[in-house]
Design a protein around this motif. Sequence first.
Motif, PDB file in Angstrom:
ATOM      1  N   ARG A 186       0.826  -1.209   0.000  1.00 27.15           N
ATOM      2  CA  ARG A 186       0.000   0.000   0.000  1.00 27.15           C
ATOM      3  C   ARG A 186       0.861   1.261   0.000  1.00 27.15           C
ATOM      4  NH1 ARG A 186      -5.435   1.456  -0.384  1.00 27.15           N
ATOM      5  NH2 ARG A 186      -5.474   3.715  -0.076  1.00 27.15           N
ATOM      6  N   ALA A 187       1.982   1.229   0.685  1.00 24.85           N
ATOM      7  CA  ALA A 187       2.865   2.390   0.690  1.00 24.85           C
ATOM      8  C   ALA A 187       3.375   2.686  -0.717  1.00 24.85           C
ATOM      9  CB  ALA A 187       4.035   2.148   1.647  1.00 24.85           C
ATOM     10  N   VAL A 188       3.672   1.612  -1.478  1.00 20.79           N
ATOM     11  CA  VAL A 188       4.112   1.798  -2.861  1.00 20.79           C
ATOM     12  C   VAL A 188       2.960   2.324  -3.717  1.00 20.79           C
ATOM     13  CG1 VAL A 188       5.035   0.636  -4.899  1.00 20.79           C
ATOM     14  CG2 VAL A 188       5.870   0.019  -2.624  1.00 20.79           C
ATOM     15  N   VAL A 189       1.779   1.776  -3.506  1.00 14.82           N
ATOM     16  CA  VAL A 189       0.602   2.225  -4.258  1.00 14.82           C
ATOM     17  C   VAL A 189       0.343   3.704  -4.008  1.00 14.82           C
ATOM     18  CG1 VAL A 189      -1.914   1.954  -4.458  1.00 14.82           C
ATOM     19  CG2 VAL A 189      -0.443  -0.064  -4.343  1.00 14.82           C
ATOM     20  N   ASP A 190       0.500   4.126  -2.767  1.00 23.58           N
ATOM     21  CA  ASP A 190       0.279   5.539  -2.443  1.00 23.58           C
ATOM     22  C   ASP A 190       1.203   6.445  -3.253  1.00 23.58           C
ATOM     23  OD1 ASP A 190      -0.439   5.046   1.108  1.00 23.58           O
ATOM     24  OD2 ASP A 190      -1.738   5.005  -0.655  1.00 23.58           O
ATOM     25  N   ARG A 191       2.421   5.977  -3.491  1.00 23.50           N
ATOM     26  CA  ARG A 191       3.362   6.803  -4.265  1.00 23.50           C
ATOM     27  C   ARG A 191       3.115   6.705  -5.759  1.00 23.50           C
ATOM     28  NH1 ARG A 191       7.053   4.296  -0.913  1.00 23.50           N
ATOM     29  NH2 ARG A 191       7.912   3.114  -2.666  1.00 23.50           N
ATOM     30  N   LEU A 192       2.965   5.458  -6.246  1.00 26.76           N
ATOM     31  CA  LEU A 192       2.919   5.266  -7.699  1.00 26.76           C
ATOM     32  C   LEU A 192       1.550   5.554  -8.295  1.00 26.76           C
ATOM     33  CD1 LEU A 192       5.045   2.019  -8.170  1.00 26.76           C
ATOM     34  CD2 LEU A 192       5.777   4.399  -8.238  1.00 26.76           C
ATOM     35  N   PHE A 193       0.504   5.190  -7.576  1.00 25.06           N
ATOM     36  CA  PHE A 193      -0.845   5.367  -8.136  1.00 25.06           C
ATOM     37  C   PHE A 193      -1.454   6.699  -7.739  1.00 25.06           C
ATOM     38  CE2 PHE A 193      -4.667   3.846 -10.092  1.00 25.06           C
ATOM     39  CZ  PHE A 193      -5.682   4.486  -9.400  1.00 25.06           C
ATOM     40  N   TRP A 194      -1.427   6.982  -6.435  1.00 22.85           N
ATOM     41  CA  TRP A 194      -2.095   8.206  -5.957  1.00 22.85           C
ATOM     42  C   TRP A 194      -1.200   9.433  -6.051  1.00 22.85           C
ATOM     43  CZ3 TRP A 194      -7.056   7.644  -5.645  1.00 22.85           C
ATOM     44  CH2 TRP A 194      -7.611   6.402  -5.304  1.00 22.85           C
ATOM     45  N   GLY A 195       0.121   9.200  -6.233  1.00 20.27           N
ATOM     46  CA  GLY A 195       1.010  10.343  -6.395  1.00 20.27           C
ATOM     47  C   GLY A 195       1.244  11.083  -5.118  1.00 20.27           C
TER      48      GLY A 195
END
Length: 992
Positions: free
Chosen positions: A983-992
């Motif tokens: 989720r931490a990666v998703v927060d950076r890559l997807f949500w910016g």
Amino acid sequence: MVTSAGQLVRLGFADATAAERRLADLGPVAEVVLDAVAKAADPDQALDLFGSVVSAATDRAELEQALADNERLRVRLLAVLGASTGLGQHLIRHPEHWRELADPQLVLSHPDAAGRRATLLAAVGADPAAAEPVATSGGIDALDALRIAYRRLLLRLAARDLTDHLTVDEVAAELADLAAGALEAALAIARARLPESAAPCRLAVIGLGKCGGRELNYVSDVDVLFVAEPVDDDEPDAPALKTATQLATQLMRICSEHTAEGTLWPVDAGLRPEGKSGALVRTLASHLAYAERWAKTWEFQALLKARPVAGDPALGQAYVDAVTSMVWTAADRDHFVDDVQAMRRRVVDHLPVDEVDRQLKLGPGGLRDVEFSVQLLQLVHGRADESIRSANTLVALAALTAGGYVGREDGAALASAYRFLRTLEHRLQLSRLRRTHVLPEDERQLRCLGRSLGMMTKPVTELLDTWRRHAREVRRLHEKLFYRPLLAAVARIPGSEARLTPEAARQRLTALGYADPSAALRHLEALTAGVSRRAAIQRTLLPVMLGWFADGPDPDSGLLAFRQISDDLGSTPWYLRLLRDEGVVAERYARILATSRYVVDLLRRAPEAVEMLARDEDLRPRSAEQLESEVLAAVNRYDDPEQAILAVRGVRRRELFRTAAADLLGLLSVAEVGSALTTIASATVSGGLRAATRSLERAGSAPSPSPMRLAAIAMGSFGGREMGYGSDVDLMFVYEPLPGADEKAASDAAFAVVGELRRLVSLPATDPPFVLDLGLRPEGRQGPVVRSLASYAAYYGRWSHVWEAQALLRADPRCGDADLRSRFAALVDPLRWPPSGVTEADLREIRRIKARVDAERLPRGADPTTHTKLGPGGLADVEWTVQLLQLEHAARVPGLRTTRTAAALQAAVEAGLVSPSDALALTSAWRMVSRARNAVVLVRAKSSDVLPRDARDLAAVAELLGYESLAVGEFVEDYRRETRHARAVVDRLFWG
């Protein structure tokens, strides 16, 4: 006097600077108590609370002099303050109670239950000598007086517990007596509150659970039930019951209410007849009528510990005497062990999964494992042996060991472990006088617990090592008692050295843990009866296989399935010979049957598939070409389309078993499972299309030859070759008129074939569901189920939304006309891999849709951290992140032009779009979640997006993922850690 920080650290202080300051503030008394402070469980806490007690004392000089003169006072006071902030706060409120710890008789003082009762009754102004005490004062002052007196007695007990080496048996018994005295005092207060018009009554309070067994914790709910009668036998019941109900209600409130002096503990009457929906108070006759007619097995198990603890002693004893015979015949009831185990499951159902491996009470190898083992053996054997009928766990265990029901070494190991776990539980609860059974994770708290148990050198390491060793031993012995059947000791098998009567065999099966021993015995007798070769081989197989069944989560289901399949195949020469001569087959077979309801359901319809278990090679998935060729050949053998689809289902059923068995045995990775399930689904769709086309042609409902070509486009996890056992089959259909054919005729033919396909695959069946989902087509569920290639081109050219381009990332033209499939792919490639990437507006729309999905589709009440699809770091998070990268960069990065999540992520790493560490976090979470979803279906035979709440199902899921039986908590912790990192990666890559 010691003042240097280094010396204070060596003495055990964690904050040497603060300790120096506090010692300086105390003045000369600091040097007097320093040695005792250093020996406390938490020296910093002990010193801090000691300063507050000294400051609060009205007789400070007297206290300091007593400390200087009385070493036992110093040791007791500082031991209590270092182990219990709860009792420390009591001493601050009532500093005069330090004198209780200076009592020279304290070490010799072992007040009995009557003594505690008298002390507490006197504290609330009641006459301890009266047959039915009547309080002379009531209200809030009486409630505070009760709490103060209770804490004073608790303080005395805790001091002896911490410094005088009391056994946990002694402490638990005194705590139970203290609770009984408090109940009596609360009842006295309640009587004083009755209106003068209240009808007289006799009321008895019956202790259950740990209170009834005289093995209470420092802080625990006190389980009771209430029995009432009129004072005069000739009087009607109703007025007396009304008064008794008022008394019982007030008693419960008096004990649980918070006052300026805090509270005692909740009084729980939930174990009464009909539970919380039943009458709070009943007459003796009403209790017995309920027990005789309606009570369940677990209720008799609870009554095993029934003991009169307050109120009318004669009435209480009459109740216990009356229910005793019922308790000790409970094991004769149908489904006895099933009911006992249901009780066990009900207790653990509310256990948070992240606490499983830290639970002293309910976790694997915890107190409940000992208690339920002991109670099960008591209830089975206590019918004939009165010596093992004690309500106290340790007394009963000693009696079971002496009687030979438990081996001496096993009994000693269980008793030792139980005493350690109970002592640890006591120290944990004593710390803050709060009800808890969860071992903390904080290292300082663990250090203090270890020191409170006398582990002073390496308290944390020694505590955890000792706890884990005892937990492993408890779990091993629990499994031995419940799940390790020995055939000669439990069943009436011809030729056995130990022939048992049917009743004795049933009782032994019960003791060893089969949930329905009568049914188990019937299965054994049916399988081994007679003199046939078949029966002889079964008699050879079953002693070993019963043990393998018992190693699984559901041994009864495993044995039942074995009998059913044996009945179908037992006369087939290869079947029993295979099991007898190929040990690996029998072991695999037994453990699969007792583990996976999904596989059992498959084998019930295709028992011949058991042959696959002989060799690993036979469990490898078949190629797409092999499977499609077999399916189409099967369809061509039948003129009747419904018979043809049955043949397709037969192939699918066998291949699902092949894949599931290989998965259960650890022979396939999650990617290989997904690929195999996708191949099976593709073959099924191909076979269904062939059957549908032939059906329409034979019925004259479609022109022959067909005026069109038809193709099926796999979408979603089907298109990504990432299907799970519970996945729907996401599809779109495209057709194209043949040259010269009428457009309407082609359209009608395409709609007819798709409609017939949907009808055939939705016919009732007992197989795992095969659900066609066409919801990803243009215009969603409002659009036509099949379009021409030209219609798709027109729609995508004018109306397509960004979410449709995203959905097409998983589009894989899979079945039907090969040329049409290629041209459909060429049509959608520019849309799903846009040359210019995505616009800012498209990016906002994708994020908006994702946010809406996250907010609206998670079921109410679901735990997001264990929701495999929509939870943080779950499948949706990972897949949407990868798909966004594909939309943005696939036009210039060829490796991103794939329908597979893991492959696209690897390509993103190679192109420098994602760091290797971020990709690893996403991939690890995706694999963990996918494996968990598959394991849930294998265990439960039904799909679910959340990890199971049922402890046994969750344990089975964890074992399928490679965790040890005691590591359920480790599995859940790993799952949450993996998804949290993702989720931490998703927060950076997807949500910016």
